[in-house]
Write a protein that holds these residues in place. Structure first.
Motif, PDB file in Angstrom:
ATOM      1  N   GLY A 192       0.811  -1.217   0.000  1.00 17.24           N
ATOM      2  CA  GLY A 192       0.000   0.000   0.000  1.00 17.24           C
ATOM      3  C   GLY A 192       0.837   1.255   0.000  1.00 17.24           C
ATOM      4  N   ALA A 193       2.081   1.158   0.440  1.00 18.74           N
ATOM      5  CA  ALA A 193       2.959   2.327   0.479  1.00 18.74           C
ATOM      6  C   ALA A 193       3.549   2.642  -0.879  1.00 18.74           C
ATOM      7  N   ALA A 194       3.417   1.710  -1.853  1.00 15.18           N
ATOM      8  CA  ALA A 194       4.015   1.918  -3.194  1.00 15.18           C
ATOM      9  C   ALA A 194       2.955   2.463  -4.157  1.00 15.18           C
ATOM     10  N   ASP A 195       3.416   3.414  -5.047  1.00 15.11           N
ATOM     11  CA  ASP A 195       2.529   4.024  -6.046  1.00 15.11           C
ATOM     12  C   ASP A 195       3.049   3.611  -7.413  1.00 15.11           C
ATOM     13  N   PHE A 196       2.269   2.700  -8.102  1.00 14.55           N
ATOM     14  CA  PHE A 196       2.670   2.173  -9.397  1.00 14.55           C
ATOM     15  C   PHE A 196       2.008   2.952 -10.568  1.00 14.55           C
ATOM     16  N   SER A 197       1.378   4.097 -10.232  1.00 15.50           N
ATOM     17  CA  SER A 197       0.618   4.810 -11.281  1.00 15.50           C
ATOM     18  C   SER A 197       1.528   5.369 -12.373  1.00 15.50           C
ATOM     19  N   ARG A 198       2.744   5.686 -12.085  1.00 13.15           N
ATOM     20  CA  ARG A 198       3.650   6.265 -13.074  1.00 13.15           C
ATOM     21  C   ARG A 198       4.622   5.227 -13.640  1.00 13.15           C
ATOM     22  N   CYS A 199       4.306   3.945 -13.436  1.00 17.06           N
ATOM     23  CA  CYS A 199       5.179   2.879 -13.911  1.00 17.06           C
ATOM     24  C   CYS A 199       4.564   2.228 -15.139  1.00 17.06           C
ATOM     25  N   PHE A 200       5.419   1.609 -15.975  1.00 17.29           N
ATOM     26  CA  PHE A 200       4.952   0.938 -17.179  1.00 17.29           C
ATOM     27  C   PHE A 200       5.900  -0.240 -17.396  1.00 17.29           C
ATOM     28  N   PRO A 201       5.382  -1.308 -18.078  1.00 18.17           N
ATOM     29  CA  PRO A 201       6.227  -2.477 -18.306  1.00 18.17           C
ATOM     30  C   PRO A 201       7.246  -2.190 -19.395  1.00 18.17           C
ATOM     31  N   ILE A 202       8.298  -2.949 -19.323  1.00 19.17           N
ATOM     32  CA  ILE A 202       9.308  -2.870 -20.372  1.00 19.17           C
ATOM     33  C   ILE A 202       9.528  -4.291 -20.880  1.00 19.17           C
ATOM     34  N   VAL A 203      10.138  -4.381 -22.047  1.00 18.04           N
ATOM     35  CA  VAL A 203      10.320  -5.687 -22.679  1.00 18.04           C
ATOM     36  C   VAL A 203      11.331  -6.507 -21.845  1.00 18.04           C
TER      37      VAL A 203
END
Length: 813
Positions: A192-203
């Motif tokens: 819950g402490a992590a914000d993945f909204s600005r993350c995206f997958p990479i190959v």
């Protein structure tokens, strides 16, 4: 609220539940394996710590990645292999360190610290695992929630480990629950402490792994965790059962120990002996109450830890050994006992005041300790002393007996030989003591002996000894240097012997005969002195006016002559050297022969004829009277049976013969062998012989009279109770003693006595024969008074029968 919203909307709840299940199983495996590791020892303990670390490390890692599978960030996740492996390694290593710290530390704070290290491992594994995600963009964190996640993992893990290694009924479920919550709380709070909204997958590249492969790895690890949990459950159950068995065994052992302790205490409490266990430091470790009691300590005394030396001192003080140097006596006693212990044990006996005696036995145990038992032998000692006293003292009077007297006599002789003292030996024999027993009973006789002993021992001085040798015979010893000292002792003895004793209202006069022999004049050894004192005592007894008689050499000569005569009497019996003579008995009124009295004669070789008044008493003393009397009876009956005329014969019977029941058989046998008619035999007995044992004597006489043999009472008028004797037995003849005939011609009193006896005979219809008729005047008196028969020198002297005399005319002619 943002965490709750994130949990329910950002996760697949199916995988969340699966993660929780994996976490629960791994926590159970960790706790059970950790407890098993705690019970293990040595190398196996390290092995089980490692297994427990693997179980919890894999469990944390699997829980993390199963939970990551439930996470829905909106794109597929992939992981860096190196960081993923590092996260697993960190979980295993840090959890292993925490478990080791908790187990090896042992204290409660060590368990809390160990749990905190496991919490660090949980947090480290999670954040390294998040770092293993291959993402593009910028991952942002909530610092407050990060701190909460780490803190929750630390705190909850600490309490989980503390509970898991503690005691209590629900310790395992509580520990498993806390550890599960610690792992889940830390993970989901951190997520819950992590914000993945600005993350995206990479190959993905070759160093990355996608979610599918990660799912397979997690599944495999979960399987291993389940296996570990099952193994932990099995071990925990085995441990539980083993623990239960151990507890049951401990309870059984405790109950057995309690039972044995109770039995031991019961045995110790009821032992007749005192018992104590001493340690190597010579101090008391254990004892029973009897041990304290026997040593004279108070009942509430505490003696555990007391040194043996102090106990010896206290025992001497309590048991009453007065007049000794307490310190010195205690030191000697202590040294003696310690020497006994060091020598391998043994038994010793100690005597204390007030007749107390203890038997003490030491038994070493081999390690410097030893067991001591104490037994009270005071009673047995007193019994031994009493038995020893009885063995050397007379039971009735308490005086020394013959054995003790001989010991004292020998000691006194040795002292006299080595010194200047003389030694007097005194023999004492009471007079008429048998009459006391016969007249008043044996109880009165015993009282006389006791009182006599009291009087003889009253005021005894140093060296003086009085003993009872048996019956009414006493003896005494007196060392002296002056005759005045001896006379004083004899005066005291005489005063003790001659006196009065009152028993049950009866006054008994006592007297005795006292003989004295003196060392060295009268003998140099005990036997000679006793014999000479005995001779002197018999001289005193024979002389009416003498109480104390000293030994004289003439007494020894007289005794020697008597011994020689006694020997010759037995020789005469063996050689048939006795002769019989006959004195005629005639009718006073007609002068006709009525019979003959048989008289014994002995021509002793080298001495000539010996008077019966000399050798008959000696024969009675030496025991030869029995064979002599039998010879007289048999010979007289054989000779009388061969006479041409059937005259009656009168044979004297000794008092000793009359006291024997065998006399009846002897008379019957002699009559049968000789063929003499019983009516021709008359036995003469004296009053004295009857009075000696009246009941037995009269029984014997009745048996003989029943055969047809006549019984005459001889020496009538000189005994104790003539009238009573005549009343008790129907005699066939009364023989008037010759002493009454001496003055019958001139003394009216003698004539009156004869007249009374003759009148008594007529009234009882018993004929009277007068002995000792030597003058015609005496015969005339008898004829005038109506006497039936007479014998004496006037009528015929004793000798062989001359049948020609029978043709002479009677005296009356």
């Amino acid at each position: 609220m943002s965490l709750v919203d994130f949990f329910f909307h950002g996760h697949d709840l199916r995988f969340v539940l699966l993660a929780a299940a994996v976490c629960l199983v791994s926590a159970y495996a960790c706790i059970t394996l950790m407890r098993h590791a705690k019970r293990a020892t040595g190398r196996m303990q390290k092995v089980w710590i490692g297994i427990s670390a693997l179980a919890v490390g894999f469990g944390i890692w699997a829980t993390h990645f199963v939970a990551m599978l439930s996470f829905r960030p909106g794109f597929a996740l992939s992981y860096d292999i190196g960081l993923t492996a590092l996260s697993l390694l960190m979980a295993i290593v840090l959890c292993g360190a925490g478990i080791g710290l908790a187990i090896w530390g042992g204290k409660s704070v060590d368990r809390l610290l160990g749990g905190a290290v496991i919490g660090v491992g949980i947090s480290s594994m999670h954040y390294v695992g998040i770092a293993a995600l291959v993402l593009g963009g910028n991952l942002e964190w909530n610092g407050g929630l990060v701190g909460v996640s780490i803190l929750s993992g630390l705190v909850l893990s600490s309490f989980a480990v503390r509970a898991g290694l503690g005691t209590g009924r629900y310790r395992v479920p509580i520990a498993v629950g806390l550890l599960t919550v610690a792992i889940c709380a830390m993970h989901f709070t951190a997520m819950g402490a992590a914000d993945f909204s600005r993350c995206f997958p990479i190959v993905a590249s070759g160093s990355q792994v996608d979610g599918t492969l990660m799912s397979l790895a997690v599944a495999l690890i979960s399987f291993l965790i389940v296996a570990a949990a099952v193994g932990g459950a099995v071990l925990d159950e085995a441990d539980r059962r083993r623990t239960e068995r151990e507890r049951e065994r401990e309870r059984h052992d405790a109950a057995r120990l309690d039972e044995m302790r109770s039995r031991l205490e019961l045995a110790l409490a009821h032992m007749e002996q005192g018992l104590a266990l001493f340690g190597p430091d010579q101090r008391v470790l254990l004892h029973n109450q009897k041990w304290v009691q026997l040593l004279g300590f108070p009942a509430d005394a505490v003696v555990e830890g007391e040194h043996i030396g102090d106990l010896c001192r206290a025992a001497i003080e309590h048991l009453g050994s007065h007049g000794v140097d307490l310190d010195r006596a205690a030191g000697e006693m202590c040294a003696h006992h310690l020497a006994t212990v060091q020598a391998g044990g043994g038994t010793t006996t100690h005597s204390f005041g007030h007749d107390a005696a203890l038997r003490i036995q030491h038994s070493p145990t081999g390690d410097g300790s030893w067991v001591t038992t104490i037994e009270d032998i005071s009673e047995s000692k007193r019994n031994e002393a009493a038995i020893a006293h009885l063995a050397q003292h007379d039971a009735l009077t308490g005086l020394a007996n013959r054995a003790r007297f001989n010991q004292l006599f020998d000691a006194a002789l040795a002292a006299a030989e080595n010194g200047d003292d003389n030694l007097a030996v005194i023999q004492i024999d009471l007079d008429r003591f048998k009459e006391v027993n016969d007249s008043y009973g044996h109880a009165a006789g015993d009282e006389v002996l006791r009182r006599m002993a009291e009087r003889l021992t009253a005021g005894l001085r140093e060296g003086e000894v009085v003993a009872r040798l048996g019956g009414d015979e006493f003896a005494a010893l007196k060392p002296f240097t002056s005759m005045d000292s001896l006379r004083d002792f004899l005066k005291r003895i005489e005063a003790a012997v001659f006196g009065q004793v009152t028993y049950q209202g009866v006054m008994v006069n006592t007297g005795g005969s006292i003989g004295v022999a003196i060392y060295p004049d009268d003998g140099a050894d005990r036997s000679k002195l006793l014999n000479n004192a005995d001779l002197a005592m018999y001289r005193a007894k024979a002389e009416f006016d003498t109480r104390i008689c000293y030994y004289e050499r003439e007494m020894d000569e007289h005794a020697r002559q008597r011994r020689a005569m006694a020997h010759d009497l037995w020789v005469a019996l063996e050689k048939d050297a006795f002769d019989l003579v006959y004195q005629v008995q005639k009718s006073v009124s007609t002068g006709e022969v009525t019979g003959y009295e048989v008289l014994l004669r002995w021509d002793r070789p080298g001495h000539g004829l010996v008077s019966p008044t000399d050798f008959i008493p000696l024969a009675e003393e030496t025991g030869s009277i029995g064979p002599i009397g039998a010879w007289v009876l048999k010979t007289a009956c054989l000779e009388a049976a061969s006479w041409p005329e059937p005259y009656k014969i009168a044979v004297n019977v000794s008092g000793l013969q009359l006291a024997q029941l065998e006399l009846v058989d002897l008379v019957r046998m002699v009559l049968f062998q000789s063929g003499l008619e019983p009516e021709r035999l008359e036995l003469e007995v004296t009053e004295t012989a009857i009075i000696a044992d009246k009941k037995r004597a009269l029984y014997v006489l009745r048996q003989i009279k029943a055969m047809g043999v006549s019984i005459a009472i001889d020496d009538f008028g000189t005994g104790y109770s003539s009238l009573d004797t005549l009343r008790s037995f129907p005699f066939d003849k009364i023989k008037l003693d010759r002493s009454f005939m001496v003055e019958v011609e001139t003394n009216e009193q003698s004539k009156a006595i004869i007249r009374a006896i003759l009148a008594l005979g007529r009234s009882l219809s018993v004929p009277v024969l007068a002995e000792g008729v030597e003058t015609h005047a005496q015969l005339d008196v008898l004829r005038d008074e109506g006497c039936n028969e007479a014998q004496g020198f006037l009528l015929g002297r004793p000798g062989n029968i001359d049948w020609a005399d029978l043709l002479d005319p009677p005296l009356s002619a």
